[in-house]
Design a protein around this motif. Structure first.
Motif, PDB file in Angstrom:
ATOM      1  N   ALA A  42       0.829  -1.203   0.000  1.00  0.00           N
ATOM      2  CA  ALA A  42       0.000   0.000   0.000  1.00  0.00           C
ATOM      3  C   ALA A  42       0.866   1.256   0.000  1.00  0.00           C
ATOM      4  O   ALA A  42       0.589   2.223  -0.734  1.00  0.00           O
ATOM      5  CB  ALA A  42      -0.928   0.001   1.216  1.00  0.00           C
ATOM      6  N   TRP A  43       1.934   1.257   0.798  1.00  0.00           N
ATOM      7  CA  TRP A  43       2.827   2.421   0.812  1.00  0.00           C
ATOM      8  C   TRP A  43       3.564   2.553  -0.518  1.00  0.00           C
ATOM      9  O   TRP A  43       3.741   3.664  -1.031  1.00  0.00           O
ATOM     10  CB  TRP A  43       3.819   2.301   1.970  1.00  0.00           C
ATOM     11  N   ALA A  44       3.983   1.427  -1.084  1.00  0.00           N
ATOM     12  CA  ALA A  44       4.633   1.477  -2.396  1.00  0.00           C
ATOM     13  C   ALA A  44       3.677   2.038  -3.445  1.00  0.00           C
ATOM     14  O   ALA A  44       4.078   2.821  -4.318  1.00  0.00           O
ATOM     15  CB  ALA A  44       5.109   0.079  -2.803  1.00  0.00           C
ATOM     16  N   ALA A  45       2.402   1.660  -3.349  1.00  0.00           N
ATOM     17  CA  ALA A  45       1.400   2.149  -4.300  1.00  0.00           C
ATOM     18  C   ALA A  45       1.200   3.653  -4.179  1.00  0.00           C
ATOM     19  O   ALA A  45       0.974   4.340  -5.186  1.00  0.00           O
ATOM     20  CB  ALA A  45       0.075   1.419  -4.078  1.00  0.00           C
ATOM     21  N   LEU A  46       1.282   4.176  -2.955  1.00  0.00           N
ATOM     22  CA  LEU A  46       1.144   5.626  -2.766  1.00  0.00           C
ATOM     23  C   LEU A  46       2.244   6.371  -3.509  1.00  0.00           C
ATOM     24  O   LEU A  46       1.978   7.327  -4.263  1.00  0.00           O
ATOM     25  CB  LEU A  46       1.196   5.957  -1.271  1.00  0.00           C
ATOM     26  N   PHE A  47       3.480   5.941  -3.325  1.00  0.00           N
ATOM     27  CA  PHE A  47       4.592   6.607  -4.006  1.00  0.00           C
ATOM     28  C   PHE A  47       4.507   6.420  -5.520  1.00  0.00           C
ATOM     29  O   PHE A  47       4.811   7.343  -6.289  1.00  0.00           O
ATOM     30  CB  PHE A  47       5.919   6.072  -3.471  1.00  0.00           C
ATOM     31  N   ALA A  48       4.088   5.229  -5.945  1.00  0.00           N
ATOM     32  CA  ALA A  48       3.957   4.974  -7.383  1.00  0.00           C
ATOM     33  C   ALA A  48       2.860   5.829  -7.996  1.00  0.00           C
ATOM     34  O   ALA A  48       3.006   6.326  -9.119  1.00  0.00           O
ATOM     35  CB  ALA A  48       3.667   3.489  -7.611  1.00  0.00           C
ATOM     36  N   ALA A  49       1.751   6.000  -7.268  1.00  0.00           N
ATOM     37  CA  ALA A  49       0.643   6.801  -7.783  1.00  0.00           C
ATOM     38  C   ALA A  49       1.066   8.259  -7.971  1.00  0.00           C
ATOM     39  O   ALA A  49       0.723   8.897  -8.981  1.00  0.00           O
ATOM     40  CB  ALA A  49      -0.548   6.719  -6.828  1.00  0.00           C
ATOM     41  N   LYS A  77       0.918  17.991  -6.072  1.00  0.00           N
ATOM     42  CA  LYS A  77       1.870  17.660  -5.011  1.00  0.00           C
ATOM     43  C   LYS A  77       1.225  17.864  -3.645  1.00  0.00           C
ATOM     44  O   LYS A  77       1.411  17.050  -2.730  1.00  0.00           O
ATOM     45  CB  LYS A  77       3.121  18.526  -5.140  1.00  0.00           C
ATOM     46  N   LEU A  78       0.460  18.934  -3.499  1.00  0.00           N
ATOM     47  CA  LEU A  78      -0.214  19.191  -2.229  1.00  0.00           C
ATOM     48  C   LEU A  78      -1.358  18.203  -1.996  1.00  0.00           C
ATOM     49  O   LEU A  78      -1.509  17.652  -0.905  1.00  0.00           O
ATOM     50  CB  LEU A  78      -0.749  20.625  -2.205  1.00  0.00           C
ATOM     51  N   VAL A  79      -2.158  17.971  -3.030  1.00  0.00           N
ATOM     52  CA  VAL A  79      -3.322  17.080  -2.902  1.00  0.00           C
ATOM     53  C   VAL A  79      -2.898  15.640  -2.631  1.00  0.00           C
ATOM     54  O   VAL A  79      -3.557  14.913  -1.867  1.00  0.00           O
ATOM     55  CB  VAL A  79      -4.191  17.153  -4.174  1.00  0.00           C
ATOM     56  N   MET A  80      -1.784  15.224  -3.243  1.00  0.00           N
ATOM     57  CA  MET A  80      -1.315  13.842  -3.073  1.00  0.00           C
ATOM     58  C   MET A  80      -0.281  13.711  -1.957  1.00  0.00           C
ATOM     59  O   MET A  80       0.369  12.679  -1.831  1.00  0.00           O
ATOM     60  CB  MET A  80      -0.737  13.322  -4.400  1.00  0.00           C
ATOM     61  N   GLY A  81      -0.162  14.769  -1.171  1.00  0.00           N
ATOM     62  CA  GLY A  81       0.758  14.745  -0.046  1.00  0.00           C
ATOM     63  C   GLY A  81       0.062  14.299   1.222  1.00  0.00           C
ATOM     64  O   GLY A  81      -0.341  13.137   1.363  1.00  0.00           O
ATOM     65  N   ILE A  82      -0.131  15.224   2.148  1.00  0.00           N
ATOM     66  CA  ILE A  82      -0.737  14.897   3.441  1.00  0.00           C
ATOM     67  C   ILE A  82      -2.132  14.285   3.312  1.00  0.00           C
ATOM     68  O   ILE A  82      -2.459  13.348   4.056  1.00  0.00           O
ATOM     69  CB  ILE A  82      -0.758  16.151   4.334  1.00  0.00           C
ATOM     70  N   PRO A  83      -3.002  14.744   2.396  1.00  0.00           N
ATOM     71  CA  PRO A  83      -4.340  14.134   2.302  1.00  0.00           C
ATOM     72  C   PRO A  83      -4.327  12.628   1.993  1.00  0.00           C
ATOM     73  O   PRO A  83      -5.289  11.934   2.305  1.00  0.00           O
ATOM     74  CB  PRO A  83      -4.995  14.920   1.157  1.00  0.00           C
ATOM     75  N   LEU A  84      -3.269  12.125   1.373  1.00  0.00           N
ATOM     76  CA  LEU A  84      -3.147  10.677   1.143  1.00  0.00           C
ATOM     77  C   LEU A  84      -2.266  10.016   2.202  1.00  0.00           C
ATOM     78  O   LEU A  84      -2.511   8.886   2.605  1.00  0.00           O
ATOM     79  CB  LEU A  84      -2.551  10.409  -0.248  1.00  0.00           C
ATOM     80  N   PHE A  85      -1.261  10.746   2.644  1.00  0.00           N
ATOM     81  CA  PHE A  85      -0.322  10.209   3.620  1.00  0.00           C
ATOM     82  C   PHE A  85      -0.994   9.929   4.967  1.00  0.00           C
ATOM     83  O   PHE A  85      -0.809   8.850   5.552  1.00  0.00           O
ATOM     84  CB  PHE A  85       0.825  11.212   3.808  1.00  0.00           C
ATOM     85  N   ALA A  86      -1.784  10.877   5.439  1.00  0.00           N
ATOM     86  CA  ALA A  86      -2.382  10.742   6.778  1.00  0.00           C
ATOM     87  C   ALA A  86      -3.337   9.547   6.890  1.00  0.00           C
ATOM     88  O   ALA A  86      -3.236   8.772   7.849  1.00  0.00           O
ATOM     89  CB  ALA A  86      -3.091  12.040   7.165  1.00  0.00           C
TER      90      ALA A  86
END
Length: 233
Positions: A169-176, A205-214
């Motif tokens: 799941a974490w790998a998918a976040l970075f890949a996305a 970059k902002l939208v796919m940052g904290i809103p997905l990370f958290a």
């Protein structure tokens, strides 16, 4: 050694399964609270706004936009040093902002400000993906160190499966992030599309940052707590 390094970083961030507290509080603490969020968001946000709102051609707008972005990161670092609080996150942000700014100034393409982020996402995503498929998922290594279990979790099928999918799941976040943003960067090589590409890249970059990370951090925390419930008092 890798597990100890990852686990140590997680523990310093407040992600210790043995500690008490709500999921929201733990995740918020791991992100550094309001200060951590601002340190993460403001340098990129000020770069986008300054570059987009200033009049003039690319070169006229690029230097002040980069100066504001690096300046914000420098202020955060200075404040941490003055307050004698852990400066690692702010210093990391300052170094990243400085490298990105230098690259953009050398090439004259403001979109090159995002290249270090592409490299980071590619490296993190690849490391996580490879670790999962070779049977040593990085999430498991970090958690094993945190709970004092070492690598014994690998003998537990339930834990092994959970850590595999969390790592995927974490790998998918970075890949996305890379899959969505890099094609837009390529459009910026056409000077006529450069300004729109910069604005879109910054927004993504902002939208796919904290809103997905958290949320993913919260899910990871909940799964780990389910695997390692706190001992009853």
């Amino acid at each position: 050694m890798i597990g100890a390094a990852l686990g140590g970083a997680a523990k310093r961030a407040g992600l210790d399964p043995a500690q008490q507290g709500s999921t929201g509080r733990v995740v918020w603490s791991a992100m550094g609270g309001w200060r951590g969020v601002l340190e993460s968001v403001l340098p990129s946000l000020t770069f986008i706004l300054t570059y987009t709102l200033l009049p003039g051609d690319t070169r006229e707008k690029l230097l002040p936009a980069l100066a504001v972005s690096v300046g914000i990161a420098a202020v955060f670092t200075l404040v941490r040093l003055v307050q004698k609080s852990p400066p690692s996150a702010a210093i990391g942000g300052l170094v990243a902002a400085g490298v990105a700014a230098g690259l953009a100034l050398i090439t004259g393409n403001p979109s090159d400000n995002f290249i270090p982020g592409f490299i980071t996402n590619a490296l993190y995503g690849s490391a996580l993906l490879i670790s999962a498929f070779v049977g040593w998922p990085l999430i498991g290594l970090a958690v094993g160190f945190l709970v004092g279990e070492g690598t014994r979790w690998r003998t537990d099928r339930r834990k092994r499966r959970a850590f595999f999918w969390l790592t995927i799941a974490w790998a998918a976040l970075f890949a996305a992030r890379l899959a969505v943003q890099f094609p837009i960067y390529l459009t910026s090589l056409d000077e006529s599309q450069r300004d729109s590409a910069v604005a879109l890249l910054g927004t993504l970059k902002l939208v796919m940052g904290i809103p997905l990370f958290a949320p993913l951090l919260a899910v990871t925390w909940l799964v780990v707590r389910a695997l390692y419930p706190p001992a009853p008092k």
